[in-house]
Design an enzyme around this catalytic site. Structure first.
Site, PDB file in Angstrom:
ATOM      1  N   ASP A 106       5.412  -5.481  -4.828  1.00  0.00           N
ATOM      2  CA  ASP A 106       5.755  -4.550  -3.745  1.00  0.00           C
ATOM      3  C   ASP A 106       6.601  -4.883  -2.638  1.00  0.00           C
ATOM      4  OD1 ASP A 106       5.007  -1.670  -2.377  1.00  0.00           O
ATOM      5  OD2 ASP A 106       4.172  -1.484  -4.077  1.00  0.00           O
ATOM      6  N   ASP A 147      10.761   3.676  -5.054  1.00  0.00           N
ATOM      7  CA  ASP A 147      10.132   4.422  -4.052  1.00  0.00           C
ATOM      8  C   ASP A 147      11.131   5.083  -2.961  1.00  0.00           C
ATOM      9  OD1 ASP A 147       8.412   5.268  -2.410  1.00  0.00           O
ATOM     10  OD2 ASP A 147       7.544   3.137  -1.896  1.00  0.00           O
ATOM     11  N   ASN A 192      10.881   6.553   1.109  1.00  0.00           N
ATOM     12  CA  ASN A 192       9.645   6.670   1.975  1.00  0.00           C
ATOM     13  C   ASN A 192      10.049   7.598   3.049  1.00  0.00           C
ATOM     14  OD1 ASN A 192       7.425   5.430   0.938  1.00  0.00           O
ATOM     15  ND2 ASN A 192       8.288   3.703   1.058  1.00  0.00           N
ATOM     16  N   CYS A 205       8.317   7.169  -7.250  1.00  0.00           N
ATOM     17  CA  CYS A 205       7.301   7.144  -6.049  1.00  0.00           C
ATOM     18  C   CYS A 205       7.929   7.509  -4.727  1.00  0.00           C
ATOM     19  CB  CYS A 205       6.925   5.715  -5.836  1.00  0.00           C
ATOM     20  SG  CYS A 205       5.773   5.414  -4.245  1.00  0.00           S
ATOM     21  N   ASP A 228      -0.353   7.752  -1.983  1.00  0.00           N
ATOM     22  CA  ASP A 228      -0.919   6.660  -1.664  1.00  0.00           C
ATOM     23  C   ASP A 228      -2.520   6.553  -1.498  1.00  0.00           C
ATOM     24  OD1 ASP A 228       1.497   5.434  -1.507  1.00  0.00           O
ATOM     25  OD2 ASP A 228       1.903   5.899   0.705  1.00  0.00           O
TER      26      ASP A 228
HETATM   27  C1  GLA Z   1       5.186   3.571  -0.031  1.00  0.00           C
HETATM   28  C2  GLA Z   1       4.526   3.770  -1.525  1.00  0.00           C
HETATM   29  C3  GLA Z   1       3.405   2.775  -1.463  1.00  0.00           C
HETATM   30  C4  GLA Z   1       4.276   1.306  -0.972  1.00  0.00           C
HETATM   31  C5  GLA Z   1       4.856   1.464   0.053  1.00  0.00           C
HETATM   32  C6  GLA Z   1       5.605   0.138   0.509  1.00  0.00           C
HETATM   33  O1  GLA Z   1       4.235   4.100   0.899  1.00  0.00           O
HETATM   34  O2  GLA Z   1       3.826   4.817  -1.698  1.00  0.00           O
HETATM   35  O3  GLA Z   1       2.678   2.610  -2.885  1.00  0.00           O
HETATM   36  O4  GLA Z   1       5.029   0.896  -2.077  1.00  0.00           O
HETATM   37  O5  GLA Z   1       5.703   2.590   0.173  1.00  0.00           O
HETATM   38  O6  GLA Z   1       6.177   0.180   1.665  1.00  0.00           O
END
Ligand code: GLA
Length: 735
Positions: A369, A481, A483, A529, A551
């Site tokens: 990750d 991802d 974020n 994600c 999460d």
């Molecule tokens: C997000 C994703 C998590 C992880 C973090 C890493 O929150 O949902 O699963 O990958 O980023 O920064």
């Protein structure tokens, strides 16, 4: 063909197995929504347009045109010429004036389903899947603006689904500015309804909410640049009391991953308008002469048999006609992800130690990750600098991937290609590549900015960062991802007149990048994600067969997230991991068995430090893996039944997956809170064949499908919170 035009009645009739949708044309050429509901054998009902009611015949009484426009049930309503309700289309002319009226021009009926330029969209499929899929294209025109609106309806007979989208064409020789283009709108008599939506926040996405529909507007939406944690692009209009098997349901789901509006409005004349489309806030689109704009697709379904039927139709539809991945019908590798095990604090040795232990337990893939690149030891830096941090991963990603493969695991990698950290080489070289408003410091979120993906060179850079690594290392899986929310919606590369196109161009940019990725790497397993489940929408499912659901991996919190998500989306696309205890988000400790049983209803994996967990938990992993292999086909491909939702009165949660051929079923019972001094509890288990005898796995108990559905079974008293029971029934061949 499931679409027919009755010339004498000026009526289009679209039929699915159980539903009929009808569109009518008035003498004046207005296109109206006649009917959507239970299937009708013959065309009819055009009187529902009320086009001949006194005061509404424009040729007789044009002084009341406004009353007509404000009450006529439009199929695609426009704004600023008289209809005072929410319009679907708002267009500005070269004088800067807004106003639009659409009239019927012609139609075309074809077999199959067209794709939508640059956008994810459902498809007819091949062979048997394509049978019963046909399309109506209705062209409406505004003779003053000289624009056409092509309303596209595709009918999926078997799944009771009708999709809608719209193409606006500028034939005027002048510039037209689209201020709003929704994809679907239907008008009906108000009646009594509730609006159901999936709402939440980070770590508690997609909880089911119902509210009564009253006069005025009730809407959900997003202006976050993504479909969002807070609201999912799904709404349903349901009759009060509608449950799993009873009541009427009208549902709309948007195949789009950006800003949206989903709304129900009740007007002064007791008419109801339900609409869905790209959110009109901070949106406009300049159409030069000859240009066209394609609005994303809305999926509609109607059920006269409650929410359960809606759910099963949507699941079949997404599995059969939207998700393209070669992994759709395959068992996904059981993964272990290092995020909650290590966060940013890892090196090759730590990752390999997790991999070795995982392999011993039967886990099949290791996912590395966040934190392997640039100087990223926290979330303060390096997004955009997609080269390996050799201090952590000596020898680079290819070498690590080789080691992992040697251990006997597949290897997956995390990226966040849409982002840029202010502290990154990329930002130092290209500060203008971040979305920003002139003269303002862009707003940080999670200490990062968003890349301006409306720009081709930025997309090319971000794509190549990912692709270069995938070309040189053996990577079986990518977690893509995203974020943060989009703010500071300004692009350094677009003229003033096109700044309001940034939100939509951004989403088109993401789609273009993901299309390139799945085309260049057809064997890649892609999981989308967004800070957990902030982009869990049908648009993303077109590119990735699975999406990280939340999460929050606490199995108790997950129950509500799973219930809301599964109301619309198939279990086969929900990323679900077993977490450690206490859970990092809620601090709740739940038995390992329960963590496994809840995660089983999704794409299964682990997200914990397997080198540190208690021995008794470790010993349970091979059994959980065997359960996944035994049941995954059933869970992924079966019919989903929601049976109980936990509440104060009923502190247990129950759902099931029933094989399409009714040969087996798996039901999951979760006792959230124990209740002392009660007898065994009776749970009805629907879905199996009435007269077939089924045996409960691990016992000699046999029941007919009828018994299970009507008498139910007795779950013995269990002492303790957060306990589960898996109930697997198979047709008893000895019977
Ligand atoms: C997000 C994703 C998590 C992880 C973090 C890493 O929150 O949902 O699963 O990958 O980023 O920064």
């Amino acid at each position: 063909m499931a679409v027919l035009y009755d010339e004498s009645r000026r009526l289009f009739k679209l039929d699915t197995a159980n539903t009929t949708y009808m569109i009518g044309i008035t003498e004046d050429g207005y296109v109206g929504h006649v009917y959507y509901g239970r299937r009708l054998n013959r065309p009819g009902g055009e009187y529902l347009l009320r086009a001949k009611e006194y005061a509404y015949i424009l040729s007789v009484n044009a002084r009341e045109k406004e009353a007509f426009l404000s009450s006529f049930p439009f199929e695609y309503p426009t704004q600023w010429t008289g209809d005072l309700r929410e319009g679907a289309l708002d267009v500005m002319n070269e004088e800067g004036q807004c106003g639009c009226e659409l009239f019927y021009r012609d139609y075309e009926i074809t077999a199959g389903k067209p794709s939508l330029e640059g956008l994810p969209a459902s498809f007819a499929g091949e062979g048997k899947a394509a049978e019963g899929v046909s399309t109506l294209r209705l062209t409406l025109t505004d003779p003053v603006l000289e624009i056409d609106a092509e309303l596209i309806y595709s009918v999926f007979e078997k799944e009771d689904v009708i999709t809608r989208s719209v193409v606006i064409r500028n034939n005027s020789g002048k510039t037209r500015i689209l201020q709003k283009v929704y994809s679907a709108s239907i008008d009906m008599d108000a009646g009594h309804y509730e609006m159901l939506s999936l709402t939440g926040s980070w770590a508690r996405e997609r909880h089911i909410r119902r509210r009564p529909v009253g006069i005025g507007k009730q809407s959900v939406g997003s202006i976050a640049g993504k479909s969002s944690h807070q609201e999912n692009p799904f709404i349903a209009l349901v009759t009060p009391g509608a449950g799993q098997d009873t009541g009427e349901v009208y549902a709309m789901n948007f195949v789009y991953s950006g800003n949206f509006t989903a709304q129900v409005q009740v007007s002064q004349f007791d008419s109801l308008r339900m609409c869905m489309g790209i959110n009109a806030e901070n949106f406009s689109w300049t159409l030069e002469s000859g240009d066209h704009f394609t609005a994303p697709e809305v999926v509609m379904t109607y059920s006269a048999q409650g929410l359960g039927q809606m759910t099963r139709h949507l699941h079949d539809f997404y599995r059969g006609h939207l998700i393209r991945s070669p992994y759709l019908h395959k068992e996904r590798p059981i993964l272990i992800n290092n995020w909650e095990a290590t966060y940013f604090d890892f090196d090759t040795e730590k990752i390999l130690s997790i991999a070795r232990k995982a392999k011993e337990s039967g886990i099949e893939m290791l996912v590395l990750d966040d934190g392997w690149f640039g100087k990223r030891n926290s979330d303060t830096s390096s997004l955009g600098d997609w080269y390996v941090n050799e201090n952590k991963i000596k020898g680079g990603i290819a070498a690590l991937s080789d080691e992992i493969h040697k251990i006997g695991l597949k290897f997956g990698l995390w990226f966040e290609p849409e982002m840029i950290s202010p502290d990154s080489d990329l930002y130092r070289a290209h500060p203008d590549w971040a979305l920003q408003l002139k003269g303002r410091t862009a707003t940080m979120s999670r200490q990062q900015y968003v890349l301006d993906l409306s720009r081709q060179e930025v997309r090319d850079y971000a794509y190549e960062c990912v692709a270069k690594i995938l070309r040189t290392a053996k990577i079986d899986y990518v977690k893509w991802d995203m974020n943060r929310e989009l703010t500071d919606i300004g692009s350094a590369a677009l003229p003033a007149s096109r700044q309001q196109e940034v939100f939509h161009r951004y989403v088109l940019g993401v789609y273009e990048m993901q299309e390139r990725l799945v085309t260049e790497f057809p064997d890649l397993l892609l999981e989308n994600c967004s800070g957990g489940g902030a982009r869990f929408d049908p648009g993303m499912l077109y590119y990735s067969p699975q999406i990280w659901r939340s999460d929050d991996m606490d199995p108790i919190e997950r129950l509500r997230i799973q219930e809301g998500t599964a109301l619309v989306y198939p279990l086969s696309c929900m990323g679900a991991h077993v977490c450690c205890a206490p859970n990092h988000t809620t601090a709740r400790s739940v038995p390992f068995e329960t963590r496994g049983h809840v995660a089983l209803s999704g794409t299964f994996g682990y997200e914990l430090d397997i080198t540190q967990i208690p021995e008794e938990d470790l010993e349970m992993i091979p059994g959980q893996i065997a359960e996944y292999h035994r049941y995954h086909g059933l869970i992924a491909e079966g019919d989903y039944y929601r049976i109980h939702s936990w509440s104060g009165e009923e502190p247990w949660d129950v759902w099931g997956s029933v094989a399409k051929d009714r040969s087996e079923a798996l039901y999951t019972f979760v006792q959230v809170l124990t209740r002392p001094n009660v007898r065994s509890r009776r749970i009805l288990l629907p879905g199996l064949e009435e007269d077939t005898v089924y045996r409960l796995e691990g016992t000699e108990e046999c029941y007919t499908g009828g018994e299970l559905a009507k008498c139910g079974i007795l779950i013995p008293e269990m002492r303790g919170d957060a306990l589960t029971k898996l109930l697997h029934f198979t047709a008893d061949t000895r019977a």
